[in-house]
Design an enzyme around this catalytic site. Structure first.
Site, PDB file in Angstrom:
ATOM      1  N   GLU A 247      -9.444 -35.535  76.132  1.00 28.38           N
ATOM      2  CA  GLU A 247      -8.453 -35.761  77.198  1.00 28.38           C
ATOM      3  C   GLU A 247      -9.039 -35.384  78.552  1.00 28.38           C
ATOM      4  O   GLU A 247      -8.790 -36.043  79.565  1.00 28.38           O
ATOM      5  CB  GLU A 247      -7.195 -34.933  76.922  1.00 28.38           C
ATOM      6  CG  GLU A 247      -5.995 -35.298  77.802  1.00 28.38           C
ATOM      7  CD  GLU A 247      -5.978 -34.580  79.148  1.00 28.38           C
ATOM      8  OE1 GLU A 247      -6.719 -33.581  79.307  1.00 28.38           O
ATOM      9  OE2 GLU A 247      -5.228 -35.009  80.046  1.00 28.38           O
ATOM     10  N   GLU A 248      -9.851 -34.337  78.567  1.00 30.07           N
ATOM     11  CA  GLU A 248     -10.391 -33.853  79.840  1.00 30.07           C
ATOM     12  C   GLU A 248     -11.484 -34.761  80.401  1.00 30.07           C
ATOM     13  O   GLU A 248     -11.924 -34.570  81.539  1.00 30.07           O
ATOM     14  CB  GLU A 248     -10.939 -32.432  79.676  1.00 30.07           C
ATOM     15  CG  GLU A 248      -9.913 -31.409  79.193  1.00 30.07           C
ATOM     16  CD  GLU A 248      -8.820 -31.109  80.216  1.00 30.07           C
ATOM     17  OE1 GLU A 248      -8.849 -31.675  81.335  1.00 30.07           O
ATOM     18  OE2 GLU A 248      -7.924 -30.314  79.903  1.00 30.07           O
TER      19      GLU A 248
ATOM     20  N   HIS B 264      -7.507 -25.102  84.381  1.00 34.87           N
ATOM     21  CA  HIS B 264      -8.914 -25.527  84.483  1.00 34.87           C
ATOM     22  C   HIS B 264      -9.804 -24.436  85.050  1.00 34.87           C
ATOM     23  O   HIS B 264     -10.812 -24.712  85.721  1.00 34.87           O
ATOM     24  CB  HIS B 264      -9.063 -26.831  85.300  1.00 34.87           C
ATOM     25  CG  HIS B 264      -8.630 -28.051  84.561  1.00 34.87           C
ATOM     26  ND1 HIS B 264      -9.205 -29.290  84.734  1.00 34.87           N
ATOM     27  CD2 HIS B 264      -7.671 -28.234  83.633  1.00 34.87           C
ATOM     28  CE1 HIS B 264      -8.616 -30.177  83.943  1.00 34.87           C
ATOM     29  NE2 HIS B 264      -7.672 -29.559  83.264  1.00 34.87           N
TER      30      HIS B 264
ATOM     31  N   ASP C 120      -4.319 -24.980  78.380  1.00 35.19           N
ATOM     32  CA  ASP C 120      -4.314 -26.446  78.446  1.00 35.19           C
ATOM     33  C   ASP C 120      -5.424 -26.945  77.517  1.00 35.19           C
ATOM     34  O   ASP C 120      -6.591 -26.837  77.885  1.00 35.19           O
ATOM     35  CB  ASP C 120      -4.550 -26.878  79.909  1.00 35.19           C
ATOM     36  CG  ASP C 120      -4.847 -28.346  80.073  1.00 35.19           C
ATOM     37  OD1 ASP C 120      -5.401 -28.719  81.123  1.00 35.19           O
ATOM     38  OD2 ASP C 120      -4.517 -29.119  79.156  1.00 35.19           O
TER      39      ASP C 120
ATOM     40  N   HIS D 137      -3.813 -32.439  73.065  1.00 34.56           N
ATOM     41  CA  HIS D 137      -5.278 -32.586  73.007  1.00 34.56           C
ATOM     42  C   HIS D 137      -5.944 -31.269  72.633  1.00 34.56           C
ATOM     43  O   HIS D 137      -5.517 -30.191  73.033  1.00 34.56           O
ATOM     44  CB  HIS D 137      -5.849 -33.181  74.302  1.00 34.56           C
ATOM     45  CG  HIS D 137      -5.752 -32.328  75.529  1.00 34.56           C
ATOM     46  ND1 HIS D 137      -6.732 -31.426  75.896  1.00 34.56           N
ATOM     47  CD2 HIS D 137      -4.808 -32.260  76.494  1.00 34.56           C
ATOM     48  CE1 HIS D 137      -6.396 -30.846  77.034  1.00 34.56           C
ATOM     49  NE2 HIS D 137      -5.233 -31.326  77.424  1.00 34.56           N
TER      50      HIS D 137
END
Lengths: 338, 356
Positions: free
Chosen positions: A199-200, A310, A171, A65
């Site tokens: 995606e998040e 994150h 990420d 992603h």
């Protein structure tokens, strides 16, 4: 080449969920001369086809992603302060942090009430998200109102930290980097690649991507939570930075295909690839959506362990990405037995 | 060297409270390079750095300007088996904002990057949003235990990673504006003084954030006519009550308090008014929370006033100040220095004798 510098170039590009255009353009420019076909679908996913030496016995799609966690400005005060909502970020990692707002990268900070003025109750909890704001130095609403609706990203330092690296958006820019590297090399089998959006925010691009390509097998290439930190022990560690590619059998969203898991981990073992699995069922990937499309798709994930995922300063080891690439190359070479 | 460049360079020099010795020489050199006006420089790990500028007039009174050179930070208190540095606070910082904050660790053989650990959302329960002080105080330096032990020791100091940037409207954001922005204001004000009837002492004191040791030592300088302490003040923000803060872009504030010299406070405020320098007032009745609290009443006592540069987010890695406020603070310092010989303290002999 899998290097820290290359990961830096991917990770420093803005791409909060819903605003992936800059990273999309970068990826397309990176792979344009190497992919045989490139399409952008209505969601903004980048879908690629790369011809290999052989026709694939199973249609394979590698997915990563493009989007990262970030902020959206949802209100501007009369004093020119930008109030916001978060995508995938806890309050615990945003106080006192620097951010960049919008395409013009206007610098701002998320401040905090000075410690001198905190009451006991204040210290035992985080402030409510709707009381936090980004200060860009604007004096009034007129100076700041144009940022209403803009995204913001962490203004992070990409740096060496011992034998590791730190920065933002590992990420899943590590996944994007690895997919680009695969596209740039000669592949054994015809392969498809999906650089997904959203995606998040719940793997929102994965459905369209996988229904367009309709793979038999999907390898999701990701960044995953490592919690090998002070105070963690045993299974709570999840996986460890520096211990190789992480191949989970399960996470918070997916039961991965057990035969793929067994075959791929055997391939890794037989070829001295450093790998590990996840010891906590947590997190999720695009696989949770992909698996359920088109009558069912066999899915597996190959991930880089990342501490403080994150947040603005994730910590990881580039050697893990190198192990991931070696494993992905072996997956390509062994597609006929998967 | 421009003012902004001077501020950036000053902030980069590490002077964590208790470890100021690491940066005193370099700070002294930088101040002398910027001001180029001092006749004498003294460095001492207890009181800090002291600069003297003589006016050349016989029996000139001495005026003192004080700002603290020390900053908040952390101290390494242990190395875990997993290779993490356990730290304790050095000065007051809010542990809630430490997770995922980047730092510089001053190890035995160099300066190393580190990140305070944090727990990601994937591993947190929704109900579990309470800050954990114990878990917050560990730093990841990307090493195992053996590597850590070869580079770090208990007692090493740690500072926030220095990132000094500009925001809109000439605002500056950085860690450690407290109190280096005031040092900059004092230097900017003193360096161009030409018509002064006082000898000037600029004191950059140690230990304000922890022990107050630098402030106490100032009181032992003999015959100080009066002193102006420069420290930062809370700037207006939504989470702060109006009575506890002052505005950006309206100049420095002068603090009214029971613990400073009221006459001197009025004198300095009037200097600003007479010279059309923007100035504000704030009231801190019981204590100003600055070195003035010690300097005013220690040893034989020194008449003290407090001038502040407003900043937001005090004691965080992202303190914000207005360059305009720094420039106006410097103007006030300049104006006060030129008029300070006219200030009359309370001290006088009412009836002569030989006993006091």
């Amino acid at each position: 080449m899998i290097t820290a510098e290359r990961l830096k170039s991917f990770s420093e590009i803005d791409g909060v969920s819903g605003c992936e255009e800059q990273i999309r353009d970068y990826i397309i420019s990176d792979i344009y001369d190497y992919a045989d076909e490139i399409k952008i679908d209505v969601m903004g996913n980048v879908l690629c086809y790369k011809k290999g030496k052989k026709r694939a016995p199973n249609k394979i799609m590698y997915a990563a992603h493009m989007d990262e966690v970030g902020f959206y400005i949802n209100s501007v005060s009369d004093d020119g302060l930008l109030y916001f909502d978060t995508i995938g970020i806890l309050t615990s990692v945003i106080l006192g942090k620097y951010v960049l707002v919008g395409k013009d990268k206007i610098r701002g900070v998320i401040g905090s009430k000075p410690i001198h003025l905190l009451k006991d109750d204040d210290r035992s909890s985080y402030p409510e998200l709707n009381t936090l704001y980004i200060d860009i130095g604007a004096k009034n609403k007129d100076e700041a109102i144009r940022h209403l609706g803009s995204y913001a990203v962490f203004d992070s330092e990409f740096a060496n930290i011992g034998s590791c690296i730190t920065g933002k958006a590992f990420d899943d820019r590590v996944g994007c980097m690895l997919l680009c590297e695969m596209i740039k090399q000669d592949l054994e089998y015809d392969s498809y690649f999906a650089f997904t959006v959203g995606e998040e925010t719940g793997a929102r691009g994965a459905s369209a991507a996988s229904n367009r390509i309709k793979p038999d097998i999907c390898v999701v290439v990701e960044g995953t939570t490592a919690q090998d930190v002070a105070g963690s022990s045993g299974a709570d560690v999840v996986c460890k930075v520096g211990e190789g590619a992480t191949v989970p059998f399960m996470d918070g969203g997916t039961y991965y295909d057990i035969s793929l898991y067994n075959k791929i981990t055997n391939i890794a073992r037989n070829n001295n690839i450093k790998f590990q699995t996840k010891t906590v069922v947590a997190g999720g990937t695009d696989a949770q959506i992909i698996q359920r499309q088109n009558g069912g798709i066999r899915v597996i994930a190959v991930s880089m362990p990342c501490r403080y995922i994150h947040s603005g300063q994730t910590v990881a080891d580039i050697s893990d990405a190198i192990q991931m690439k070696k494993l992905l190359d072996l997956i390509d070479n062994n597609l006929d037995i998967l | 060297m421009e003012l902004y460049e001077f501020i950036c360079k000053l902030i980069k020099i590490p002077t964590v409270s208790g470890f100021e010795y690491m940066g005193l020489e370099e700070s002294a050199k930088l101040v002398n390079e910027y001001c180029n006006c001092f006749d004498q420089t003294d460095i001492n790990p207890v009181f800090g750095v002291r600069f003297t500028k003589k006016c050349g007039k016989a029996s000139a009174p001495k005026i003192l300007f004080d700002a603290h050179i020390d900053t908040i930070g952390f101290v390494v208190s242990g190395i875990t088996d997993e290779g993490y540095l356990r730290v304790v606070n050095c000065g007051g910082s809010d542990f809630r904002l430490l997770p995922s904050t980047m730092v510089s660790v001053y190890g035995d053989d160099g300066i190393y990057n580190g990140v305070f650990i944090s727990v990601p959302p994937h591993l947190k329960k929704e109900s579990d949003n309470k800050p954990d002080k114990k878990l917050s105080m560990y730093i990841d330096v990307g090493m195992n235990k053996k590597e850590c032990q070869s580079h770090f020791s208990i007692g090493n100091c740690v500072s926030f990673y220095i990132k000094t940037e500009k925001l809109l409207n000439d605002r500056i954001v950085s860690p450690y504006l407290d109190d280096k922005i005031c040092i900059a204001a004092l230097c900017e004000g003193i360096k161009n003084i030409k018509n002064c009837n006082c000898d000037i002492i600029l004191n950059l004191s140690c230990g304000e954030e922890t022990s107050g040791v630098g402030a106490r030592s100032v009181s032992y300088i003999e015959n100080i006519h009066c002193a102006l302490v420069a420290d930062v003040e809370f700037a207006k923000a939504p989470e702060i009550a109006d009575k506890d803060c002052v505005s950006f872009d309206k100049g420095p504030d002068i603090c009214c308090s029971a613990t400073v010299d009221g006459n001197l406070t009025d004198f300095i405020y009037n200097c600003a008014i007479e010279e059309n320098i923007p100035v504000q007032k704030i009231v801190s009745a019981k204590s100003t929370g600055t070195n003035a609290h010690e300097i005013q009443c220690s040893y034989l006592a020194t008449p003290c006033a407090v001038m502040s540069v407003p900043i937001r987010n005090m004691h965080t890695p992202c303190e914000i100040a207005c360059i305009n406020d720094v420039i106006n603070s410097a103007k006030l310092v300049h104006a006060f220095a030129e008029k300070a010989h006219l200030y009359k303290s309370l001290s006088k002999t009412v009836k002569k004798g030989n006993n006091i």
